[in-house]
Design a protein around this motif. Structure first.
Motif, PDB file in Angstrom:
ATOM      1  N   LYS A  48      -3.264  -5.996   9.635  1.00 49.38           N
ATOM      2  CA  LYS A  48      -2.232  -5.339  10.024  1.00 49.38           C
ATOM      3  C   LYS A  48      -1.344  -5.135   8.979  1.00 49.38           C
ATOM      4  O   LYS A  48      -1.044  -5.763   8.255  1.00 49.38           O
ATOM      5  CB  LYS A  48      -1.385  -6.375  11.240  1.00 49.38           C
ATOM      6  N   LEU A  49      -0.961  -3.804   8.929  1.00 51.97           N
ATOM      7  CA  LEU A  49      -0.294  -3.085   8.170  1.00 51.97           C
ATOM      8  C   LEU A  49       1.184  -2.865   8.691  1.00 51.97           C
ATOM      9  O   LEU A  49       1.076  -2.229   9.772  1.00 51.97           O
ATOM     10  CB  LEU A  49      -0.865  -1.899   7.382  1.00 51.97           C
TER      11      LEU A  49
ATOM     12  N   ALA B 296       3.304   0.529   3.017  1.00 51.11           N
ATOM     13  CA  ALA B 296       2.972  -0.475   3.967  1.00 51.11           C
ATOM     14  C   ALA B 296       2.827  -1.569   3.291  1.00 51.11           C
ATOM     15  O   ALA B 296       2.304  -1.668   2.068  1.00 51.11           O
ATOM     16  CB  ALA B 296       1.748   0.087   4.709  1.00 51.11           C
ATOM     17  N   VAL B 297       2.954  -2.825   4.166  1.00 53.74           N
ATOM     18  CA  VAL B 297       2.808  -4.135   3.418  1.00 53.74           C
ATOM     19  C   VAL B 297       1.740  -5.019   4.472  1.00 53.74           C
ATOM     20  O   VAL B 297       1.774  -4.615   5.695  1.00 53.74           O
ATOM     21  CB  VAL B 297       4.011  -5.134   3.288  1.00 53.74           C
TER      22      VAL B 297
ATOM     23  N   GLN C 268       8.466   8.720  12.073  1.00 55.07           N
ATOM     24  CA  GLN C 268       8.359   7.387  11.722  1.00 55.07           C
ATOM     25  C   GLN C 268       7.031   7.136  11.438  1.00 55.07           C
ATOM     26  O   GLN C 268       6.120   7.637  11.177  1.00 55.07           O
ATOM     27  CB  GLN C 268       8.719   6.546  13.198  1.00 55.07           C
ATOM     28  N   GLY C 269       6.931   5.906  10.790  1.00 60.09           N
ATOM     29  CA  GLY C 269       5.678   5.223  10.230  1.00 60.09           C
ATOM     30  C   GLY C 269       4.808   4.748  11.055  1.00 60.09           C
ATOM     31  O   GLY C 269       5.173   4.559  12.298  1.00 60.09           O
ATOM     32  N   PRO C 270       3.445   4.775  10.926  1.00 62.83           N
ATOM     33  CA  PRO C 270       2.506   4.162  12.086  1.00 62.83           C
ATOM     34  C   PRO C 270       2.919   2.932  12.330  1.00 62.83           C
ATOM     35  O   PRO C 270       3.582   1.796  11.343  1.00 62.83           O
ATOM     36  CB  PRO C 270       1.223   4.289  11.417  1.00 62.83           C
ATOM     37  N   GLN C 271       2.627   2.648  13.634  1.00 62.30           N
ATOM     38  CA  GLN C 271       2.957   0.875  14.263  1.00 62.30           C
ATOM     39  C   GLN C 271       1.361   0.439  14.736  1.00 62.30           C
ATOM     40  O   GLN C 271       0.941   0.971  15.549  1.00 62.30           O
ATOM     41  CB  GLN C 271       3.933   0.974  15.501  1.00 62.30           C
TER      42      GLN C 271
ATOM     43  N   PHE D 272       0.684  -1.072  -0.188  1.00 67.20           N
ATOM     44  CA  PHE D 272      -0.026  -0.163  -0.037  1.00 67.20           C
ATOM     45  C   PHE D 272       0.753   1.223  -0.003  1.00 67.20           C
ATOM     46  O   PHE D 272       1.844   1.281   0.751  1.00 67.20           O
ATOM     47  CB  PHE D 272      -0.767  -0.069   1.300  1.00 67.20           C
ATOM     48  N   TRP D 273       0.310   2.156  -0.641  1.00 63.84           N
ATOM     49  CA  TRP D 273       1.055   3.715  -0.862  1.00 63.84           C
ATOM     50  C   TRP D 273       0.049   4.547  -0.072  1.00 63.84           C
ATOM     51  O   TRP D 273      -1.164   4.549  -0.600  1.00 63.84           O
ATOM     52  CB  TRP D 273       1.409   4.143  -1.969  1.00 63.84           C
TER      53      TRP D 273
END
Lengths: 113, 115
Positions: free
Chosen positions: A100-101, A89-90, B41-44, A34-35
């Protein structure tokens, strides 16, 4: 361990100067990539989903591509309003049905007029 | 149609306190996920709920808990706040769950500062 790495961390472009953002992934089994675009103080906004190597998707000045190890987000003739943080994201089969991403750290793009 | 709404938008707490964050999904969406995003950072992933049941949990301590209500809205609770809990907490909703097309729609988040 599933991992997503984006490069570069930051990118400055002049208006009209095309470039690409990279997302490298190491996962047990890719279910989808995903972007997202994120503007300051806002939540991520969905752009694309890619499922299999060789797949491409386009939206205005953006084009996303996918290989077995990485994805690229190509930006053609960018405008200042394209300035944002772009997140990759994967979703993996190893996550079961959690949805979950796993996100990369993002690339912050600044386009100057 | 309204998007995902979160409240409050900003929150300041002190260490050791408890906090409750709220989220209303897009109308018709039955799945809600929570993410923590630290600056830069990216979301967790923290939790996912579908039809009021927990369907997934990320690598967060037991101080973090959540629930989903019959109207599909959700709460995220964090006990015994630590300085490291300072972050943007994002809620996302999706129409489906477990179908392999988890197109998430995010709210604008709650910015939590722990002093």
């Amino acid at each position: 361990e599933d991992q997503v790495t984006q490069s570069p961390e930051a990118l400055r472009l002049q208006e009209g100067e095309s470039s690409s953002l990279n997302c490298s992934y190491t996962v047990s089994g890719l279910r989808g990539l995903f972007w997202y675009r994120q503007d300051p103080g806002k939540g991520p906004e969905f752009l694309f989903t890619l499922y299999s190597a060789g797949e491409e998707k386009e939206k205005e000045r953006l084009k996303a591509t996918l290989t077995k190890k990485e994805s690229f987000l190509h930006i053609t003739a960018p405008k200042p309003e394209d300035s944002a943080t772009y997140l990759c994201a994967v979703q993996t089969w190893g996550s079961g049905n959690t949805g979950k991403l796993i996100f990369g750290q993002g690339t912050t793009l600044q386009v100057k007029p | 149609d309204a998007g995902v709404t979160q409240s409050p938008t900003h929150l300041i707490k002190t260490r050791g306190q408890h906090v409750t964050l709220r989220c209303s999904p897009i109308s018709g969406h039955k799945s809600v996920s929570w993410y923590q995003q630290v600056l830069g950072q990216g979301p967790q992933f923290i939790f996912q709920y579908y039809e009021k049941e927990e369907r997934g949990r990320g690598n967060f301590p037991d101080r973090f808990s959540a629930r989903q209500f019959p109207n599909y809205s959700s709460e995220l609770n964090v006990n015994a706040l630590l300085l490291g809990d300072s972050a943007l907490y994002l809620c996302a909703s999706s129409l489906l769950w477990g179908m392999g097309d988890e197109k998430l729609f995010f709210g604008s988040g709650t910015q939590l500062s722990v002093l």
